[in-house]
Structure formats: C-alpha cells, structure tokens
Design an enzyme around this catalytic site. Structure first.
Site, PDB file in Angstrom:
ATOM      1  N   LYS A  90      26.279 -24.638  15.805  1.00  0.00           N
ATOM      2  CA  LYS A  90      26.945 -23.411  15.349  1.00  0.00           C
ATOM      3  C   LYS A  90      26.316 -22.152  15.898  1.00  0.00           C
ATOM      4  O   LYS A  90      25.090 -22.052  15.980  1.00  0.00           O
ATOM      5  CB  LYS A  90      26.924 -23.356  13.819  1.00  0.00           C
ATOM      6  CG  LYS A  90      27.835 -24.362  13.194  1.00  0.00           C
ATOM      7  CD  LYS A  90      27.824 -24.275  11.681  1.00  0.00           C
ATOM      8  CE  LYS A  90      28.704 -25.363  11.078  1.00  0.00           C
ATOM      9  NZ  LYS A  90      28.570 -25.410   9.619  1.00  0.00           N
ATOM     10  N   SER A  93      33.410 -21.659   5.664  1.00  0.00           N
ATOM     11  CA  SER A  93      33.042 -20.358   6.225  1.00  0.00           C
ATOM     12  C   SER A  93      33.883 -20.069   7.458  1.00  0.00           C
ATOM     13  O   SER A  93      34.333 -18.939   7.671  1.00  0.00           O
ATOM     14  CB  SER A  93      31.551 -20.340   6.569  1.00  0.00           C
ATOM     15  OG  SER A  93      30.794 -20.558   5.403  1.00  0.00           O
TER      16      SER A  93
END
Ligand code: COA
Length: 174
Positions: A54, A142
């Site tokens: 990420k 998210s």
C-alpha cells in the site's frame, strides 16, 4: 507416540492488545472494532504498521493525528503508535497477549488466516483475535471511502467528521 501439549502462557499482567493496520484513514468500521476490543482488553495499542502493498494517501503523522482525534483525550486505555519491523515482535515487546483483526466478510478470511498463522509461527505467545465488524460497516474500506471522496462522493457518517473534513481538503478541486 507424541502427546498433545497445550500451550499456556505464564504472563498474568494487564490484558493488552494491539490493533494493527494502515488506517489510511481510520473509518467507523475501525472504530467499531476498537470499541469491541476495549470490552475485552484493559488496554489497546492502535499500531500503524507498514503494508508493503500500500502507498498511503495520508502521512504517518496525519494518520496518527486522525486516530487520536477520534477519541476523547481522557480515554487513557488507548495508545496510538507506529510499528516498524515485525508486528508480532512489537506486540510481544509491548506485553500484548493478542493482535486484534476485524473481519467483515468471507473475502477477508484467506488473507487474515495467512497473516494470523504466520504471526503465530513467529511468536506463539501472541494470539490473533478476530472480531466481527458491526453490520453497518461490513461494506466499507479505507480505499473505497477514499475513492468515493476523490470523486466528490459524500462519505459523511462512514468516517469521523474530522476525517471527512481532511478528505474534503485533500480532494478539493481548485
Ligand atoms: N471496517 C472498515 N474497514 C476495515 C475494517 C473494518 N472493521 N477492517 C479492515 N478494514 C479495511 C481497511 O480499511 C483496509 O482497507 P484498505 O485495503 O482499503 O486500506 C483493509 O480492510 C485491511 O487493511 P488493514 O486492516 O489496515 O490492514 P492491512 O492489510 O493494511 O495491514 C498489516 C496489514 C499492516 C497488519 C500487516 O501488513 C503487518 O502486520 N505488517 C507489519 C509487518 C509484518 O509483521 N509483516 C509480517 C506479517 S506475517
């Protein structure tokens, strides 16, 4: 013949748990898990950890600040920290008996299962505890919240108000 010897920890201190994640940004789903974990443990360390897959939108400092602002200052049972290196090593050093992970759907299971078993292989004194996310938050992540906000979608109610404001600032069109 080998006999089964159950593993019993001898630690008897306060029940501490670590709740790790990227928290980019913290959502109502994360808060739901945090509140559930606080019913089971005396203290909870919310640990921002690195997931190599990420690239976060918010800096580490911003993520820490957003998490802190999600709780009243008088909430002393919660600590926000960052982890570099192995999560289980961190948990062990902090005296945590458990790593908390939230489960939303079956799709979370494969990855969570791998993570938990690998963590146990490295440090068997730290258990992984899975908590079911509240039904209302089962579909959020998210990423999906960032994606909606990026395109001008209303994400209020899915993240705390101050996070909503941060997302608005970040994606505000000139
Ligand atoms: N409500 C809403 N969303 C939730 C949720 C809930 N209850 N539970 C999980 N999610 C979402 C998160 O928002 C996140 O969404 P995103 O992918 O869009 O960002 C996703 O589910 C899962 O992410 P998160 O819980 O933040 O974990 P992660 O997969 O990013 O983090 C680490 C994994 C950081 C815990 C793991 O990489 C790690 O332990 N790293 C440290 C290094 C280490 O020890 N590695 C060896 C591991 S064996």
């Amino acid at each position: 013949m080998s006999t089964y010897e159950p593993f019993v920890s001898e630690q008897t201190s306060q029940r501490v748990a670590v709740y790790p994640g990227t928290f980019d940004p913290i959502t109502m789903g994360h808060l739901d898990i945090i509140h559930r974990a606080l019913n089971l443990f005396d203290r909870l360390i919310i640990a921002i950890a690195k997931n190599p897959a990420k690239e976060p939108l918010f800096t580490l400092e911003e993520r820490i600040a957003m998490i802190r602002a999600s709780f009243p200052a008088k909430e002393k049972r919660i600590e926000v920290d960052m982890v570099s290196g192995l999560l289980v090593d961190y948990a062990y050093k902090r005296g945590a008996k458990a790593i908390i992970r939230g489960l939303r759907a079956v799709s979370d299971f494969d990855y969570e299962f791998q993570l938990a078993l690998m963590n146990r292989r490295i440090e068997r004194e730290v258990e992984t505890v899975f908590l079911m996310t509240g039904f209302r938050w089962i579909y959020i992540s998210s990423s999906i919240i960032k994606d909606a906000a990026r395109h001008g979608g209303d994400v209020s109610g899915l993240v705390p108000d101050h996070v909503c404001e941060k997302l608005r600032e970040r994606f505000m069109r000139p």
